[in-house]
Design a protein around this motif. Structure first.
Motif, short mmCIF file in Angstrom:
data_model
loop_
_atom_site.label_atom_id
_atom_site.label_comp_id
_atom_site.label_asym_id
_atom_site.label_seq_id
_atom_site.Cartn_x
_atom_site.Cartn_y
_atom_site.Cartn_z
N VAL A 18 0.85 -1.21 0.00
CA VAL A 18 0.00 0.00 0.00
C VAL A 18 0.87 1.25 0.00
N TYR A 19 1.93 1.25 0.80
CA TYR A 19 2.84 2.39 0.85
C TYR A 19 3.49 2.65 -0.51
N ILE A 20 3.96 1.60 -1.15
CA ILE A 20 4.59 1.75 -2.46
C ILE A 20 3.59 2.29 -3.47
N GLY A 21 2.37 1.77 -3.46
CA GLY A 21 1.35 2.25 -4.39
C GLY A 21 1.02 3.72 -4.17
N ILE A 22 0.81 4.11 -2.93
CA ILE A 22 0.49 5.51 -2.63
C ILE A 22 1.67 6.42 -2.97
N SER A 23 2.86 5.97 -2.66
CA SER A 23 4.05 6.76 -2.94
C SER A 23 4.24 6.99 -4.44
N LEU A 24 4.08 5.94 -5.23
CA LEU A 24 4.22 6.08 -6.68
C LEU A 24 3.12 6.96 -7.26
N TYR A 25 1.91 6.81 -6.77
CA TYR A 25 0.80 7.63 -7.24
C TYR A 25 1.03 9.10 -6.91
N SER A 26 1.44 9.38 -5.68
CA SER A 26 1.66 10.76 -5.26
C SER A 26 2.79 11.40 -6.07
N ARG A 27 3.81 10.64 -6.33
CA ARG A 27 4.94 11.16 -7.11
C ARG A 27 4.52 11.46 -8.56
N SER A 28 3.68 10.58 -9.12
CA SER A 28 3.24 10.82 -10.50
C SER A 28 2.31 12.03 -10.58
N VAL A 29 1.49 12.23 -9.56
CA VAL A 29 0.63 13.42 -9.52
C VAL A 29 1.50 14.68 -9.43
N ARG A 30 2.53 14.64 -8.61
CA ARG A 30 3.42 15.79 -8.47
C ARG A 30 4.14 16.08 -9.79
N ARG A 31 4.58 15.01 -10.47
CA ARG A 31 5.25 15.18 -11.76
C ARG A 31 4.29 15.85 -12.77
N GLY A 32 3.04 15.40 -12.78
CA GLY A 32 2.04 15.99 -13.67
C GLY A 32 1.81 17.47 -13.38
N LYS A 33 1.77 17.82 -12.09
CA LYS A 33 1.58 19.22 -11.72
C LYS A 33 2.78 20.07 -12.13
N LEU A 34 3.97 19.52 -12.01
CA LEU A 34 5.16 20.27 -12.42
C LEU A 34 5.17 20.48 -13.93
N MET A 35 4.78 19.47 -14.70
CA MET A 35 4.72 19.62 -16.15
C MET A 35 3.65 20.62 -16.56
N ALA A 36 2.52 20.60 -15.86
CA ALA A 36 1.46 21.57 -16.15
C ALA A 36 1.92 22.99 -15.81
N GLU A 37 2.63 23.13 -14.70
CA GLU A 37 3.15 24.45 -14.31
C GLU A 37 4.13 24.96 -15.37
N TRP A 38 4.99 24.08 -15.87
CA TRP A 38 5.94 24.44 -16.91
C TRP A 38 5.22 24.95 -18.16
N LYS A 39 4.17 24.22 -18.53
CA LYS A 39 3.42 24.56 -19.74
C LYS A 39 2.63 25.87 -19.56
N GLU A 40 1.97 26.04 -18.41
CA GLU A 40 1.15 27.23 -18.16
C GLU A 40 1.98 28.51 -18.13
N GLU A 41 3.13 28.45 -17.49
CA GLU A 41 3.95 29.65 -17.35
C GLU A 41 4.82 29.92 -18.56
N GLY A 42 4.82 29.00 -19.51
CA GLY A 42 5.60 29.21 -20.73
C GLY A 42 7.08 29.38 -20.47
N MET A 43 7.61 28.58 -19.59
CA MET A 43 9.03 28.69 -19.23
C MET A 43 9.91 28.23 -20.39
N THR A 44 11.13 28.71 -20.37
CA THR A 44 12.10 28.29 -21.37
C THR A 44 13.21 27.53 -20.67
N GLY A 45 13.94 26.76 -21.42
CA GLY A 45 15.03 25.98 -20.84
C GLY A 45 14.70 24.51 -20.84
N ASP A 46 15.36 23.78 -19.96
CA ASP A 46 15.22 22.33 -19.90
C ASP A 46 14.06 21.94 -18.99
N ARG A 47 12.98 21.42 -19.58
CA ARG A 47 11.80 21.03 -18.81
C ARG A 47 12.13 19.87 -17.89
#
Length: 88
Positions: A18-47
């Motif tokens: 259960v811990y591994i599943g929740i940890s992997l899910y939470s990390r993937s959600v965070r990764r998605g939020k970071l990618m969305a933030e990158w896209k919304e703010e129109g940042m330049t450089g290495d995503r």
């Protein structure tokens, strides 16, 4: 006594899964939020570098540590139930 040890080992394995599943899910959600933030703010450089830095910050965050409650809460509740049944 053997049955109790089997219960404890089985419970630990289940909680670990259960811990591994929740940890992997939470990390993937965070990764998605970071990618969305990158896209919304129109940042330049290495995503990828931005996402990796954000995930490194996430690894030290309180949210990551709270996931360890998967171990603490069930063990505490089981201990409380055993105490109440036997001594109250």
């Amino acid at each position: 006594m053997i049955a109790f040890l089997e219960l404890m080992v089985g419970g630990f394995v289940l909680l670990t899964l259960v811990y591994i599943g929740i940890s992997l899910y939470s990390r993937s959600v965070r990764r998605g939020k970071l990618m969305a933030e990158w896209k919304e703010e129109g940042m330049t450089g290495d995503r990828d570098a931005f996402v990796e830095q954000g995930l490194k910050d996430y690894d030290g965050s309180l949210r990551r540590k709270l996931i360890l409650g998967v171990y603490v809460v069930p063990v505490t509740l089981m201990g409380l139930i055993i105490y109440l049944v036997n001594f109250y």
